[in-house]
Motif scaffolding. Structure first.
Motif, PDB file in Angstrom:
ATOM      1  N   LEU A 191       1.874  -1.888  -0.567  1.00 52.45           N
ATOM      2  CA  LEU A 191       0.849  -1.332   0.252  1.00 52.45           C
ATOM      3  C   LEU A 191       1.154   0.595  -0.395  1.00 52.45           C
ATOM      4  CD1 LEU A 191      -0.891  -2.691   3.166  1.00 52.45           C
ATOM      5  CD2 LEU A 191      -0.895  -3.273   0.129  1.00 52.45           C
TER       6      LEU A 191
ATOM      7  N   SER B 193       3.121  -1.234   5.920  1.00 52.01           N
ATOM      8  CA  SER B 193       2.684  -0.866   4.482  1.00 52.01           C
ATOM      9  C   SER B 193       3.544  -0.573   3.737  1.00 52.01           C
ATOM     10  CB  SER B 193       1.565   0.463   4.920  1.00 52.01           C
ATOM     11  OG  SER B 193       2.769   1.756   5.392  1.00 52.01           O
TER      12      SER B 193
ATOM     13  N   VAL C 271      -0.642   4.423   0.482  1.00 48.25           N
ATOM     14  CA  VAL C 271      -1.412   4.605   0.857  1.00 48.25           C
ATOM     15  C   VAL C 271      -1.805   5.927   0.237  1.00 48.25           C
ATOM     16  CG1 VAL C 271      -2.253   6.813   3.088  1.00 48.25           C
ATOM     17  CG2 VAL C 271      -0.475   4.811   3.327  1.00 48.25           C
TER      18      VAL C 271
ATOM     19  N   VAL D 174       5.139   6.977   5.807  1.00 44.29           N
ATOM     20  CA  VAL D 174       5.063   6.551   4.473  1.00 44.29           C
ATOM     21  C   VAL D 174       5.481   7.226   3.925  1.00 44.29           C
ATOM     22  CG1 VAL D 174       2.773   6.208   3.375  1.00 44.29           C
ATOM     23  CG2 VAL D 174       3.156   5.411   5.504  1.00 44.29           C
TER      24      VAL D 174
END
Length: 312
Positions: free
Chosen positions: A179, A174, A181, A55
């Protein structure tokens, strides 16, 4: 010949060996059982560690291609070794050797070295190389290890239960969906990389705490060392020279690939062997010996390979 300063590597080495010593003390003096720790690493700490790294890294198609290439290379090496070893060694021994042949200590040892030798862009490239090797460990490598004791169906069932692959897919999803986090979650995940390193190296020490003289298998250790410090450096050099002939390969990526080829045997050899119950003592001895040799071999190897590849 290009000279790599050995003193730059001593800090990471002594830290790792201190973790191994702590694990040994925990097993010998506190009678700590290492098996629950191996399970914790595989099913919780490793997935969250690599989810956070993915991420944060924001992977591009080129990054994912690098990950896929290392995954394929590691898998092919392991499959070839398994095919050759299963007729000459016992089922468990050949399974453990096959697993170890496809991987190296790219995380616990290699990442601190990468932070010393590479600029931030090079460290990011190294991380995506590392991710490919780690995905191999918890898919193809785990399957080959499990086949040392279990049927095909049982081995596949065990892989399906491993959360690291799902963490990888969740991170990609994600990123693809845009998206974000939550910052509080990412902050909470910052403890996991250090925990992953600490417990992974302590697990080697815990396993060594139960080792006796009859666990010393020089044949297994010798083959593992030849593959890790003989085959992998040559393959890394061939990959760099081949890519340089086809595309404009950045020096950072070239050095990252060479570093993947010269790290010692993977501590995850012990983690997976402990989880599956396949000769973890043999794996721990081989990992420890190659880690002890790394400060002497890595500067020489890396400097020689850089010269042969024409790197500054």
């Amino acid at each position: 010949m290009t000279v790599i300063d050995p003193s730059a590597l001593m800090g990471p080495l002594w830290t790792l060996l201190a973790f191994v010593a702590l694990g040994w003390l925990a097993a010998r003096r506190l009678t700590v059982d290492p098996r629950p720790i191996a399970t914790l690493l595989i099913y919780l700490i490793a997935p969250l560690t690599f989810f956070r790294a993915l991420v944060q890294g924001g992977p591009t198609p080129a990054d994912l291609l690098l990950t896929a290439s290392l995954f394929i290379a590691a898998s092919l090496i392991a499959l070839a070794v398994h095919r050759l070893a299963r007729h000459r060694l016992g089922s468990e021994e050949s399974a453990l050797l096959a697993f170890s042949s496809g991987t190296g200590n790219t995380g616990y040892f290699g990442l601190p070295v990468a932070l010393v030798l590479l600029p931030p862009t090079g460290v990011t490239l190294y991380l995506f190389c590392l991710l490919g090797v780690t995905l191999y460990e918890f898919t193809v490598g785990f399957y080959l290890s499990a086949r040392g004791r279990f049927s095909v169906r049982q081995s596949l069932t065990r892989i399906a239960r491993l959360p690291l692959v799902y963490a990888f897919l969740a991170a990609l999803l994600s990123e693809t969906a845009g998206l974000e986090v939550p910052a509080a979650v990412m902050e909470g995940l910052t403890v996991f990389p250090a925990t992953y390193t600490l417990l992974g190296m302590m697990l080697i020490g815990m396993t060594l705490g139960r080792v006796t003289i009859h666990h010393l298998d020089w044949r297994f250790i010798g083959i593992g060392v030849v593959i890790r410090y003989g085959l992998w450096p040559l393959l890394a050099l061939a990959a760099v020279i081949g890519l340089q002939a086809m595309i404009k390969l950045s020096p950072e990526l070239a050095l990252a690939l060479l570093l993947i080829g010269v790290v010692p045997m993977a501590a995850n050899v012990v983690v997976v062997a402990m989880e599956l119950g396949i000769a973890p003592e043999k794996g721990a001895l081989a990992v420890l010996l190659t880690t002890l040799a790394a400060p002497l071999l890595l500067p020489f190897y890396l400097g020689l390979l850089m010269d042969l590849a024409g790197l500054p």
